[in-house]
Design a protein around this motif. Sequence first.
Motif, short mmCIF file in Angstrom:
data_model
loop_
_atom_site.label_atom_id
_atom_site.label_comp_id
_atom_site.label_asym_id
_atom_site.label_seq_id
_atom_site.Cartn_x
_atom_site.Cartn_y
_atom_site.Cartn_z
N LYS A 202 36.48 39.92 45.52
CA LYS A 202 37.57 40.49 46.31
C LYS A 202 37.63 39.87 47.69
O LYS A 202 38.69 39.57 48.21
CB LYS A 202 37.37 42.00 46.45
CG LYS A 202 37.91 42.80 45.30
CD LYS A 202 37.65 44.25 45.58
CE LYS A 202 38.54 45.16 44.76
NZ LYS A 202 38.31 46.56 45.10
N LEU B 286 44.66 31.31 42.39
CA LEU B 286 43.57 31.93 43.16
C LEU B 286 42.53 32.52 42.22
O LEU B 286 41.33 32.33 42.40
CB LEU B 286 44.12 33.02 44.07
CG LEU B 286 44.93 32.56 45.27
CD1 LEU B 286 45.41 33.75 46.07
CD2 LEU B 286 44.11 31.63 46.15
N ILE B 287 42.99 33.24 41.19
CA ILE B 287 42.06 33.84 40.23
C ILE B 287 41.31 32.74 39.50
O ILE B 287 40.09 32.81 39.31
CB ILE B 287 42.80 34.74 39.22
CG1 ILE B 287 43.31 36.00 39.92
CG2 ILE B 287 41.90 35.11 38.06
CD1 ILE B 287 43.87 37.01 38.99
N GLU C 280 39.34 45.22 37.77
CA GLU C 280 40.54 45.51 38.54
C GLU C 280 41.80 45.53 37.68
O GLU C 280 42.71 46.30 37.91
CB GLU C 280 40.70 44.49 39.67
CG GLU C 280 39.64 44.61 40.74
CD GLU C 280 39.71 45.94 41.48
OE1 GLU C 280 40.83 46.43 41.72
OE2 GLU C 280 38.64 46.48 41.80
N LEU C 281 41.87 44.64 36.70
CA LEU C 281 43.11 44.52 35.93
C LEU C 281 43.06 45.21 34.58
O LEU C 281 44.05 45.73 34.11
CB LEU C 281 43.50 43.06 35.78
CG LEU C 281 43.96 42.47 37.11
CD1 LEU C 281 43.35 41.13 37.37
CD2 LEU C 281 45.47 42.41 37.18
N ARG D 169 44.31 34.52 32.99
CA ARG D 169 43.51 35.12 34.06
C ARG D 169 42.02 34.94 33.83
O ARG D 169 41.25 34.91 34.77
CB ARG D 169 43.86 36.60 34.20
CG ARG D 169 45.12 36.84 34.99
CD ARG D 169 45.38 38.29 35.24
NE ARG D 169 45.86 39.00 34.07
CZ ARG D 169 45.15 39.91 33.40
NH1 ARG D 169 43.93 40.19 33.78
NH2 ARG D 169 45.68 40.52 32.36
N LEU E 20 48.98 33.16 42.84
CA LEU E 20 48.00 34.22 42.59
C LEU E 20 47.11 33.85 41.41
O LEU E 20 45.89 34.06 41.44
CB LEU E 20 48.72 35.55 42.32
CG LEU E 20 49.41 36.19 43.51
CD1 LEU E 20 50.18 37.41 43.05
CD2 LEU E 20 48.41 36.57 44.59
N LEU E 21 47.73 33.27 40.40
CA LEU E 21 46.99 32.85 39.22
C LEU E 21 46.00 31.75 39.57
O LEU E 21 44.84 31.78 39.16
CB LEU E 21 47.96 32.37 38.15
CG LEU E 21 47.40 32.18 36.76
CD1 LEU E 21 46.94 33.50 36.20
CD2 LEU E 21 48.44 31.57 35.86
N GLU F 210 40.72 46.65 54.20
CA GLU F 210 40.92 46.39 52.77
C GLU F 210 42.39 46.11 52.46
O GLU F 210 42.71 45.55 51.42
CB GLU F 210 40.44 47.58 51.94
CG GLU F 210 38.95 47.74 51.92
CD GLU F 210 38.27 46.88 50.87
OE1 GLU F 210 38.60 47.06 49.69
OE2 GLU F 210 37.47 46.03 51.24
N ASN G 246 49.23 35.92 29.41
CA ASN G 246 48.98 36.44 30.76
C ASN G 246 47.50 36.75 30.91
O ASN G 246 46.85 36.36 31.89
CB ASN G 246 49.86 37.67 30.94
CG ASN G 246 49.59 38.43 32.22
OD1 ASN G 246 48.79 38.01 33.04
ND2 ASN G 246 50.27 39.54 32.40
N PHE H 109 36.15 40.54 38.11
CA PHE H 109 37.36 40.96 38.82
C PHE H 109 38.46 41.35 37.83
O PHE H 109 39.07 42.40 37.94
CB PHE H 109 37.86 39.82 39.73
CG PHE H 109 39.08 40.19 40.52
CD1 PHE H 109 38.98 40.95 41.67
CD2 PHE H 109 40.34 39.78 40.10
CE1 PHE H 109 40.11 41.30 42.40
CE2 PHE H 109 41.46 40.13 40.82
CZ PHE H 109 41.34 40.89 41.97
N LEU I 250 39.04 36.34 47.52
CA LEU I 250 40.49 36.38 47.31
C LEU I 250 41.21 36.80 48.58
O LEU I 250 42.20 36.20 48.98
CB LEU I 250 40.83 37.34 46.17
CG LEU I 250 40.52 36.87 44.76
CD1 LEU I 250 40.78 37.98 43.77
CD2 LEU I 250 41.36 35.65 44.41
N GLN I 251 40.66 37.83 49.22
CA GLN I 251 41.30 38.35 50.42
C GLN I 251 41.33 37.31 51.52
O GLN I 251 42.36 37.11 52.17
CB GLN I 251 40.53 39.59 50.90
CG GLN I 251 41.33 40.41 51.89
CD GLN I 251 40.80 41.82 51.99
OE1 GLN I 251 39.71 42.11 51.50
NE2 GLN I 251 41.53 42.68 52.64
#
Lengths: 351, 192
Positions: free
Chosen positions: B172, B128-129, B144-145, B37, B125-126, B112, B33, B140, B175-176
């Motif tokens: 961010k 995207l990262i 963040e993680l 990332r 999501l992965l 936000e 995991n 990030f 991603l947003q």
Amino acid sequence: MKKYNDIGDLFRENFKDYSPKPSSKVWENIHTEVSKHVRINYKKVFYGATIVAVVTGLIIGVVYLKPIQKEEIKQDNTVVSVDEKHAIPFVVEQQKEPVKVLKDNAAEQVIVVENQVESQKTIEQPEPIIENQLQVQEVIVYQDESFISNDQQLSVAQDLKVNSKHESDAKNELAIIADEETVAKPLLKKVVVSKDTIVCENSTITLFIRNAKNIVWSNGNTTNDISVNVSQSQMFSVSFTDANGKDSTVYVFVRTVPCTELTIPSAFTPNGDGLNDEFKVFASGELSSFELIICNRNMKELFRSNSINKGWDGVYMNMEQPHGLYLYIIRYKDNFNQQIEKRGEFLLLRN
Amino acid sequence: MDVNDEEIIQGCINKDIEYMEILYEKYVSKLYNCALRYTKKVEDAEDVLQDAFIQIFEKMKQYDRKGTFAGWMTTIVINQALMLYRKNLQYLKYHAVESENEEKTTVDIKDESIVQSDFLTHKILLDLIQSLPDGYRMVFNMHELEGYSYEEIAELLNCTPSTCRSQLFRAKKVLQAKIENFNKRNEDYNRL
């Protein structure tokens, strides 16, 4: 749907319990790598054993080979002694002569002669050796020359080869460049991927990608086109390398909707038994307009209906129509507001 | 298979291959995991994971039992990922220029808060990262993680804390914008 205050929260929440599995190849590689270190000890033992074996082998070899070597040395000695014999008799003969002279001449002269002999000895003894050496040297020189000439020949040959290699390399390079030029042109085309689409539930759809390399679809396929059965709304992703060598991923939304599907019976029995007494069309999903026309085989219109709930009972102008084949035309608009016309035939069955 | 961590550690120190396999089975998904990332591709992630496990088995003696065992192993994975990142740094310059161009096109989003639609699965999501520029992705993930501070990240990435902060902000935003775009596409279809 879930709302987060911060994008970090979204990712944190999602990846907390995410537990993907890597391919089994990873453990296999780790296993081999780790067991390598474990095996080193065995290897050391193995190397030690081989070294001991080699050493004992050498000792045995030396012990057994010694007599043979001695023989060889003897042979060498004989060769040397032959030279010595040649040299010594020569000297001895010369020594004998002065000895004769010694006997004949006076004692005063003897010393001189002896000196001369000594000088002769000193002069004559080295001579053959020097000659031999010279001969040997000459031989060596010749050998060297031959070696050199061989080397030169070799080097010349190598040079030739190198030159030809260079030429062939240059040719290859040219060929590669030519290939690249011919290949590069079609690759510069833009990558084209299927657009987002809407399809009926449980339908099969073909998604495509063009002008890309290293294609990997989210279902694992690596072909240009994939055929997928979509039972519910889904997002497909495709990762690829474009003509400029950049990796990217594109998503294709495939949204499913409940589609209008008509079920048209192929026969009916208007005998009043309550089973299939009417020719009626059944539809799933929405219909915005509907028209059913029934004709006989002479294309004479017998029945027309604008409602899907109303069917034909096999009667035209208060006359029961005979057993046989009849035709239908159905026109309707489906939930995409698309006008569809269907034509077909059905049987009217009477006993 | 419920084996105590301490047993596993001892087993691994003694180079017992069975304990190594137990350790692998127990923690592989958690570390994978993490590796996924921090890298661009699945292949890179698997390479990082592989190297990290070999490092873990080799350096098991050096584990000082200060933090959690899983945390210690995660650090090794991150270090391996950082090594790959530094190796790719020369290519990064090209990407940095590229990402600057991207920035101008991104829309300013003041709010936000973000909505996750059902479409956004782990896989997406992965993706995207992974599609973030290397530097953004590192910062990030770490901040963040994994909860690293800006100072720690700056030390590891060899840059200033303020650079990290701005990179995180941009990451961010990217991603947003992408997630908003997905949501919009989804809504468009819902309206049909």
